[in-house]
Design a protein around this motif. Structure first.
Motif, PDB file in Angstrom:
ATOM      1  N   HIS A  10      40.662  44.922  70.051  1.00 33.07           N
ATOM      2  CA  HIS A  10      41.394  44.249  71.177  1.00 33.07           C
ATOM      3  C   HIS A  10      42.306  43.077  70.514  1.00 33.07           C
ATOM      4  O   HIS A  10      41.944  42.490  69.462  1.00 33.07           O
ATOM      5  CB  HIS A  10      40.263  43.586  72.036  1.00 33.07           C
ATOM      6  CG  HIS A  10      39.289  44.496  72.590  1.00 33.07           C
ATOM      7  ND1 HIS A  10      39.670  45.351  73.391  1.00 33.07           N
ATOM      8  CD2 HIS A  10      38.020  44.716  72.473  1.00 33.07           C
ATOM      9  CE1 HIS A  10      38.538  45.983  74.275  1.00 33.07           C
ATOM     10  NE2 HIS A  10      37.515  45.827  73.478  1.00 33.07           N
ATOM     11  N   ASN A  11      43.091  42.729  71.480  1.00 31.43           N
ATOM     12  CA  ASN A  11      44.273  41.802  70.879  1.00 31.43           C
ATOM     13  C   ASN A  11      43.613  40.325  71.101  1.00 31.43           C
ATOM     14  O   ASN A  11      43.561  39.888  72.266  1.00 31.43           O
ATOM     15  CB  ASN A  11      45.520  42.018  71.543  1.00 31.43           C
ATOM     16  CG  ASN A  11      46.690  41.221  71.057  1.00 31.43           C
ATOM     17  OD1 ASN A  11      46.964  40.111  71.271  1.00 31.43           O
ATOM     18  ND2 ASN A  11      47.480  42.146  70.368  1.00 31.43           N
ATOM     19  N   THR A  14      46.186  38.096  72.872  1.00 32.23           N
ATOM     20  CA  THR A  14      45.973  38.439  74.395  1.00 32.23           C
ATOM     21  C   THR A  14      44.777  37.425  74.887  1.00 32.23           C
ATOM     22  O   THR A  14      44.974  36.967  75.932  1.00 32.23           O
ATOM     23  CB  THR A  14      45.605  39.859  74.724  1.00 32.23           C
ATOM     24  OG1 THR A  14      46.966  40.482  74.296  1.00 32.23           O
ATOM     25  CG2 THR A  14      45.936  40.060  76.189  1.00 32.23           C
ATOM     26  N   MET A  17      45.662  33.789  75.097  1.00 30.96           N
ATOM     27  CA  MET A  17      46.514  33.557  76.057  1.00 30.96           C
ATOM     28  C   MET A  17      46.040  33.732  77.281  1.00 30.96           C
ATOM     29  O   MET A  17      46.172  32.848  78.470  1.00 30.96           O
ATOM     30  CB  MET A  17      47.650  34.399  76.080  1.00 30.96           C
ATOM     31  CG  MET A  17      48.657  34.419  75.037  1.00 30.96           C
ATOM     32  SD  MET A  17      50.208  35.757  74.819  1.00 30.96           S
ATOM     33  CE  MET A  17      50.863  35.445  76.141  1.00 30.96           C
ATOM     34  N   LEU A  18      45.069  34.487  77.765  1.00 35.86           N
ATOM     35  CA  LEU A  18      44.289  34.681  78.938  1.00 35.86           C
ATOM     36  C   LEU A  18      43.345  33.448  79.046  1.00 35.86           C
ATOM     37  O   LEU A  18      43.420  32.930  80.044  1.00 35.86           O
ATOM     38  CB  LEU A  18      43.574  36.004  78.979  1.00 35.86           C
ATOM     39  CG  LEU A  18      44.187  37.121  79.122  1.00 35.86           C
ATOM     40  CD1 LEU A  18      43.419  38.430  79.102  1.00 35.86           C
ATOM     41  CD2 LEU A  18      44.903  37.226  80.756  1.00 35.86           C
ATOM     42  N   HIS A 247      38.847  40.451  75.271  1.00 41.49           N
ATOM     43  CA  HIS A 247      39.872  40.700  74.390  1.00 41.49           C
ATOM     44  C   HIS A 247      39.545  40.056  73.030  1.00 41.49           C
ATOM     45  O   HIS A 247      40.067  40.346  71.876  1.00 41.49           O
ATOM     46  CB  HIS A 247      41.238  40.457  74.976  1.00 41.49           C
ATOM     47  CG  HIS A 247      41.711  41.271  75.757  1.00 41.49           C
ATOM     48  ND1 HIS A 247      42.396  42.364  75.549  1.00 41.49           N
ATOM     49  CD2 HIS A 247      41.770  41.212  77.467  1.00 41.49           C
ATOM     50  CE1 HIS A 247      42.842  43.055  76.612  1.00 41.49           C
ATOM     51  NE2 HIS A 247      42.646  42.362  77.796  1.00 41.49           N
TER      52      HIS A 247
END
Length: 316
Positions: A10-11, A14, A17-18, A247
């Motif tokens: 998973h990134n 990301t 950021m989420l 993520h």
């Protein structure tokens, strides 16, 4: 492999950021509640919980999980989590409308520190000296933030001072919220995240209605709009936060919770004219440092346990 990916593929970027966006939406939720003015805490809990259901239901329908999201074999556990969570939420909102926004956010940071304490007392978890030291330092930071208001307890006007009541409510809310986290920790062992979130929102909405006879007030259109927006923000932030932890590893994502202090200071100043005090800034930095140390320590212990499992030959 992309350097921002962790072993699960998973990134991580990301996920971070989420998490930051979820924190910003939670701050927006708190800002809406504060902007609505003095509204009974039970009424705020209802709007926050009931209107959070809508984005959650839409998200679950989009994922095709709506049909099974509410099914559970542990309804009493969900109800217990709801009762404890509603008490924490009500006290937190009571504090929010009586304290400057940055201060209310910073005092809420006592919650993860108290989770460590309660895990030791109620679950018998072994807590080593490093984490106990971090908890002690963090609670000193909470005391620094609270000190200007708590010293008013020595004055004759203390009981009438709204900020004193706000600080006390915020600290009690953090303690009850820490207890709620232990209940959630137990639920996640057998229940999907969607089920836990949906059950809590529905249970909290119904429990909040019980406060109706104790004096809900007629809302202006502006107040109603702000509280409905707060509910939608709460539901959306919950979805974003859950996605963030899917993520990236929790130990990577969790420290970004503390960006809420920076956002709280900016929004508090621009929207409400709240100027952070020296006590708030110093105490806030101490609490954040202690919280990040605990997260880092948890990560180190997790890595140690993983290495031990890998080094232990399988029994056969």
């Amino acid at each position: 492999m992309n350097p921002t990916d962790h072993p699960g593929g998973h990134n991580t970027l990301t996920g971070i950021m989420l998490k930051v966006v979820s924190v910003a939406v939670f701050v927006a939720m708190s800002s809406c509640i504060k902007a609505a003015g003095t509204v009974p805490a039970g009424q705020i809990v209802f709007f926050r919980s009931f209107f959070a259901i809508f984005p959650i239901v839409i998200f679950l329908a989009f994922q095709g999980k709506l049909g099974t999201a509410f099914s559970t074999k542990r309804p009493l556990n969900h109800i217990a989590r709801g009762v404890v969570g509603v008490c924490a939420m009500g006290l937190g909102f009571f504090a929010l409308i009586r304290l400057p926004l940055p201060e209310a956010i910073a005092l809420n940071y006592a919650q993860p520190l108290l989770v460590v304490v309660f895990s030791s007392i109620f679950l018998g978890e072994a807590i080593r000296v490093y984490r106990w030291s971090a908890v002690a330092v963090g609670l000193i930071g909470v005391l620094v933030i609270s000190w200007p208001e708590l010293t008013l307890l020595g004055s004759g006007a203390a009981l009438g001072d709204q900020e004193v009541l706000g600080v006390i409510a915020a600290l009690v809310a953090a303690a009850i919220s820490a207890a709620a986290m232990l209940l959630v920790r137990n639920l996640v062992q057998s229940e999907p995240t969607a089920t836990i979130v949906l059950w809590f929102s529905v249970t909290a909405s119904l429990l909040a209605l019980l406060s109706l006879p104790f004096g809900w007030q007629a809302l202006t259109p502006a107040q109603a709009g702000l509280l409905i927006a707060a509910g939608f923000c709460g539901g959306l932030a919950q979805i974003l936060m859950t996605a963030a932890y899917r993520h990236a590893e929790a130990s990577v994502v969790a420290p970004f919770e503390y960006t809420s202090m920076l956002l709280g200071i900016v929004v508090g100043y621009l929207a409400f004219g709240d100027v952070p005090t020296v006590h708030m800034l110093i105490g806030g930095v101490i609490v954040v440092a202690a919280g990040i140390f605990i997260i880092w320590r948890e990560r180190q212990l997790g890595l140690e346990r993983a290495r031990t499992r890998q080094a232990t030959p399988p029994q056969g």
